[in-house]
Scaffold this active site. Structure first.
Site, mmCIF file in Angstrom:
data_model
loop_
_atom_site.group_PDB
_atom_site.id
_atom_site.type_symbol
_atom_site.label_atom_id
_atom_site.label_comp_id
_atom_site.label_asym_id
_atom_site.label_seq_id
_atom_site.Cartn_x
_atom_site.Cartn_y
_atom_site.Cartn_z
ATOM 1 N N TYR A 24 -8.047 49.046 -32.638
ATOM 2 C CA TYR A 24 -7.729 49.400 -31.248
ATOM 3 C C TYR A 24 -6.941 50.719 -31.203
ATOM 4 O O TYR A 24 -7.190 51.582 -30.357
ATOM 5 C CB TYR A 24 -6.911 48.274 -30.596
ATOM 6 C CG TYR A 24 -6.522 48.576 -29.175
ATOM 7 C CD1 TYR A 24 -7.489 48.704 -28.177
ATOM 8 C CD2 TYR A 24 -5.183 48.753 -28.812
ATOM 9 C CE1 TYR A 24 -7.131 49.008 -26.870
ATOM 10 C CE2 TYR A 24 -4.822 49.048 -27.508
ATOM 11 C CZ TYR A 24 -5.804 49.166 -26.545
ATOM 12 O OH TYR A 24 -5.454 49.478 -25.249
ATOM 13 N N SER A 106 4.527 52.943 -21.469
ATOM 14 C CA SER A 106 3.231 52.734 -20.821
ATOM 15 C C SER A 106 3.324 51.649 -19.751
ATOM 16 O O SER A 106 4.103 50.706 -19.867
ATOM 17 C CB SER A 106 2.228 52.316 -21.900
ATOM 18 O OG SER A 106 1.121 51.664 -21.327
ATOM 19 N N GLN A 126 5.052 55.797 -17.548
ATOM 20 C CA GLN A 126 3.653 56.202 -17.306
ATOM 21 C C GLN A 126 2.992 55.196 -16.371
ATOM 22 O O GLN A 126 3.152 53.984 -16.535
ATOM 23 C CB GLN A 126 2.886 56.256 -18.635
ATOM 24 C CG GLN A 126 1.401 56.556 -18.496
ATOM 25 C CD GLN A 126 0.553 55.300 -18.455
ATOM 26 O OE1 GLN A 126 0.903 54.286 -19.056
ATOM 27 N NE2 GLN A 126 -0.545 55.339 -17.719
ATOM 28 N N THR A 154 -1.327 59.044 -15.258
ATOM 29 C CA THR A 154 -2.530 59.254 -16.079
ATOM 30 C C THR A 154 -3.785 59.218 -15.213
ATOM 31 O O THR A 154 -4.011 58.242 -14.492
ATOM 32 C CB THR A 154 -2.608 58.161 -17.173
ATOM 33 O OG1 THR A 154 -1.414 58.240 -17.944
ATOM 34 C CG2 THR A 154 -3.816 58.341 -18.070
ATOM 35 N N LYS A 250 -1.192 63.551 -16.419
ATOM 36 C CA LYS A 250 -1.708 63.457 -17.794
ATOM 37 C C LYS A 250 -3.224 63.247 -17.780
ATOM 38 O O LYS A 250 -3.720 62.329 -17.105
ATOM 39 C CB LYS A 250 -1.040 62.281 -18.516
ATOM 40 C CG LYS A 250 -1.584 61.987 -19.905
ATOM 41 C CD LYS A 250 -0.715 60.931 -20.575
ATOM 42 C CE LYS A 250 -1.172 60.595 -21.978
ATOM 43 N NZ LYS A 250 -2.314 59.683 -22.014
ATOM 44 N N HIS A 274 -6.983 61.760 -23.747
ATOM 45 C CA HIS A 274 -6.623 60.377 -24.060
ATOM 46 C C HIS A 274 -6.886 60.063 -25.537
ATOM 47 O O HIS A 274 -7.233 58.951 -25.918
ATOM 48 C CB HIS A 274 -7.416 59.408 -23.177
ATOM 49 C CG HIS A 274 -6.635 58.225 -22.685
ATOM 50 N ND1 HIS A 274 -6.076 58.162 -21.429
ATOM 51 C CD2 HIS A 274 -6.316 57.052 -23.278
ATOM 52 C CE1 HIS A 274 -5.474 56.985 -21.278
ATOM 53 N NE2 HIS A 274 -5.595 56.290 -22.399
ATOM 54 N N ARG A 277 -10.370 58.624 -26.359
ATOM 55 C CA ARG A 277 -10.615 57.211 -26.045
ATOM 56 C C ARG A 277 -11.330 57.045 -24.714
ATOM 57 O O ARG A 277 -11.660 55.937 -24.316
ATOM 58 C CB ARG A 277 -9.287 56.444 -25.992
ATOM 59 C CG ARG A 277 -8.541 56.458 -27.295
ATOM 60 C CD ARG A 277 -7.094 56.051 -27.110
ATOM 61 N NE ARG A 277 -6.895 54.639 -26.880
ATOM 62 C CZ ARG A 277 -6.935 53.707 -27.816
ATOM 63 N NH1 ARG A 277 -7.195 54.042 -29.061
ATOM 64 N NH2 ARG A 277 -6.712 52.438 -27.515
HETATM 65 C C1 LIG Z 1 -3.537 52.399 -28.868
HETATM 66 C C2 LIG Z 1 -3.403 53.430 -27.778
HETATM 67 C C3 LIG Z 1 -3.007 53.011 -26.507
HETATM 68 C C4 LIG Z 1 -2.841 53.954 -25.493
HETATM 69 N N1 LIG Z 1 -2.355 53.546 -24.277
HETATM 70 C C5 LIG Z 1 -2.125 54.464 -23.306
HETATM 71 C C6 LIG Z 1 -1.522 54.078 -22.092
HETATM 72 O O1 LIG Z 1 -1.171 52.918 -21.882
HETATM 73 N N2 LIG Z 1 -1.347 55.044 -21.152
HETATM 74 C C7 LIG Z 1 -1.722 56.351 -21.350
HETATM 75 O O2 LIG Z 1 -1.547 57.187 -20.464
HETATM 76 N N3 LIG Z 1 -2.263 56.740 -22.522
HETATM 77 C C8 LIG Z 1 -2.462 55.842 -23.499
HETATM 78 N N4 LIG Z 1 -2.977 56.238 -24.698
HETATM 79 C C9 LIG Z 1 -3.286 57.664 -24.924
HETATM 80 C C10 LIG Z 1 -2.064 58.390 -25.493
HETATM 81 O O3 LIG Z 1 -1.014 58.509 -24.562
HETATM 82 C C11 LIG Z 1 -2.438 59.801 -25.928
HETATM 83 O O4 LIG Z 1 -3.063 60.474 -24.869
HETATM 84 C C12 LIG Z 1 -3.357 59.816 -27.147
HETATM 85 O O5 LIG Z 1 -2.974 58.825 -28.066
HETATM 86 C C13 LIG Z 1 -3.297 61.181 -27.794
HETATM 87 O O6 LIG Z 1 -4.171 61.257 -28.876
HETATM 88 P P1 LIG Z 1 -3.687 61.137 -30.421
HETATM 89 O O7 LIG Z 1 -3.265 59.726 -30.595
HETATM 90 O O8 LIG Z 1 -4.908 61.503 -31.172
HETATM 91 O O9 LIG Z 1 -2.558 62.115 -30.591
HETATM 92 C C14 LIG Z 1 -3.133 55.325 -25.742
HETATM 93 C C15 LIG Z 1 -3.526 55.728 -27.015
HETATM 94 C C16 LIG Z 1 -3.650 54.795 -28.018
HETATM 95 C C17 LIG Z 1 -4.047 55.271 -29.397
#
Ligand SMILES: Cc1cc2nc3c(=O)[nH]c(=O)nc-3n(C[C@H](O)[C@H](O)[C@H](O)COP(=O)(O)O)c2cc1C
Length: 347
Positions: A24, A106, A126, A154, A250, A274, A277
Site C-alpha cells: 500500500y 492526514s 490535510q 489535496t 496540494k 500524489h 498514486r
Molecule cells: C501510503 C501513502 C498514503 C498517502 N496518504 C495521503 C493522504 O492521506 N493525503 C494526501 O494528501 N496525500 C497522501 N499521500 C501522498 C503523499 O502526501 C505524497 O504526495 C506522496 O507520498 C509523495 O510521493 P513520494 O512518497 O514518492 O515522495 C499518501 C502517500 C502514501 C505513500
C-alpha cells in the site's frame, strides 16, 4: 542490519510489515509509470559543482509562512500511518518537532488531531474533498481549535487511483480481511507492537461519521463513496473563506493551475502527483517544478513532493525552483522500519 540510507529503510520496512501494508505504501496507480518517473527524472538532475567557496558555515534553516524551520523539509500527509508503526502519527509528529520541521496530519489518520498535537511541534492538517460539507466544516473547526495554522487541501484525488497492487496484496479485493489476517500472523513483531499494542486502529478523524463500522474494509468503502468527483475551483472559494489560516493547495502540476491557486488566495502549493498514486502517465514533479516556479515564485510558497528519497533529492528540488519539499514514502519507510525507543515517544 546497518541502516545508512533511505533505501535501507525501505528494505527494513518491507521485512517488518505485512505485505498488504508495505505494498500500500510502496505502490502506485495503474502501470506505475509516474511512480517510476518521479524517481528517475529527479535522479537525472545534475548539480553544478562550483569550488573554492567558503562552506565552513552552512545553515539549513529556512522559513515558511513566517515560521522558522530547521530544514526546508516537512513530513507530508500520509494516511493510515498508525498501521505502519505503533501510534505512528504521534511518533512522526514528535520526530518532526525534534528537527523543527512541520508534520502534516492526514484526514485519514489513525490517531486523531487531539492525540497528535499533544507533545508535538508545528502541526499542519490535510483535508480531502469530501461530499459531506458539514463533516468538512466540523473537521476544519477542530483543526483550527487544536492550533493547526496551515491547511493542506489535496485536489488530485477526485476519485481514488486504480492501485492494482492493493488488490493483489489484500488491501482490497476478494477475501481481503482474511488475507490480511494471514499476512499479519506471519509478522509477529509487527502484530504485537502495532496490531495489539497500537490499538485502537479506528480512523480518528473519520470515526464520527463511520461510527462503529470503522475497520479497514469499512474505511476503503467510505473512501470510494465519499470523495467528491464534482469538485471545482468554485468549491475552493468556500474553503478559502472558511479557513482563516494558511492555505496550501496540494496536487498542482501545471502553471495554469498554480496561477488559479494564487488567484483564489492560497498561500502556497504543493507540486505533486500524489507520489504516482493517482493519475498514471502524469508528469513527474521534477519535470513540472521549473515552469510552475517561473509562473508563481513571487506570489506563493512552492513546495514539492513525489520521488524524493534522499537529502540530495531535496537539493535537486530546491535547485529546480521549489522553496522546500514535503516527504512522503521516505519518512514512512523509516517510521515503519524502527521500533520506538521510549514509551513516551508513543503515548
Ligand atoms: C501510503 C501513502 C498514503 C498517502 N496518504 C495521503 C493522504 O492521506 N493525503 C494526501 O494528501 N496525500 C497522501 N499521500 C501522498 C503523499 O502526501 C505524497 O504526495 C506522496 O507520498 C509523495 O510521493 P513520494 O512518497 O514518492 O515522495 C499518501 C502517500 C502514501 C505513500
Amino acid at each position: 542490519m546497518i541502516i545508512s540510507s533511505g533505501a535501507d529503510f525501505r528494505q527494513a520496512a518491507k521485512r517488518r510489515l505485512p505485505r498488504f501494508l508495505f505494498d500500500y505504501i510502496d505502490g502506485g496507480s495503474y502501470g506505475e509509470d509516474t511512480l517510476r518517473r518521479n524517481v528517475e527524472d529527479l535522479s537525472r538532475i545534475h548539480l553544478r559543482q562550483r569550488v573554492l567557496r567558503d562552506v565552513s558555515n552552512v545553515s539549513l534553516e529556512t522559513s515558511w509562512f513566517g515560521k522558522k524551520l530547521g530544514l526546508p523539509v516537512g513530513l507530508g500527509p500520509v494516511g493510515l500511518t498508525g498501521m505502519y508503526a505503533r501510534r505512528g502519527e504521534v511518533q512522526a509528529a514528535r520526530a518532526a518537532r525534534a528537527r523543527h520541521v512541520p508534520f502534516c496530519l492526514s484526514t485519514v489518520s489513525v490517531c486523531d488531531i487531539a492525540e497528535v498535537v499533544r507533545g508535538a511541534g508545528l502541526i499542519w492538517f490535510q483535508l480531502y474533498v469530501i461530499k459531506d460539507r458539514a463533516f468538512m466544516r466540523d473537521l476544519l473547526a477542530v483543526a483550527a481549535q487544536q492550533g493547526c495554522e496551515t491547511l493542506v487541501f489535496t485536489v488530485d484525488m477526485p476519485v481514488p487511483g486504480a492501485r492494482y497492487r492493493d488488490a493483489h496484496s489484500g488491501m482490497s479485493g476478494p477475501f481481503a480481511a482474511s488475507r490480511r489476517l494471514l499476512q499479519a500472523m506471519g509478522k509477529p513483531r509487527w502484530a504485537w507492537d502495532v496490531g495489539v499494542r497500537g490499538r485502537p486502529h479506528r480512523l480518528g478523524n473519520v470515526a464520527p461519521v463511520l461510527g462503529k463500522n470503522s475497520g479497514l474494509t469499512d474505511f476503503m468503502g467510505w473512501l470510494a463513496q465519499n470523495f467528491d468527483p464534482a469538485i471545482t475551483w468554485c468549491d475552493l472559494e468556500w474553503i478559502r473563506s472558511t479557513w482563516k489560516g494558511n492555505l496550501v493547495i496540494k496536487g498542482i502540476l501545471e502553471a495554469e493551475d498554480a496561477r488559479a491557486a494564487r488567484d483564489l488566495g492560497a498561500d502556497g502549493i504543493v507540486v505533486s502527483n500524489h507520489g504516482g498514486r493517482q493519475l498514471d502517465g502524469a508528469l513527474s514533479t521534477a519535470a513540472a517544478v521549473p515552469a510552475i516556479a517561473d509562473a508563481v515564485r513571487d506570489d506563493l510558497t512552492i513546495l514539492a513532493d513525489s520521488g524524493i528519497r534522499t537529502g540530495l533529492d531535496v537539493l535537486r528540488m530546491l535547485a529546480l525552483g521549489a522553496d522546500g519539499v514535503l516527504l512522503g514514502r521516505a519518512w514512512v519507510y523509516a517510521l515503519a522500519a524502527l521500533r520506538p525507543k521510549r514509551r513516551r515517544d508513543v503515548t
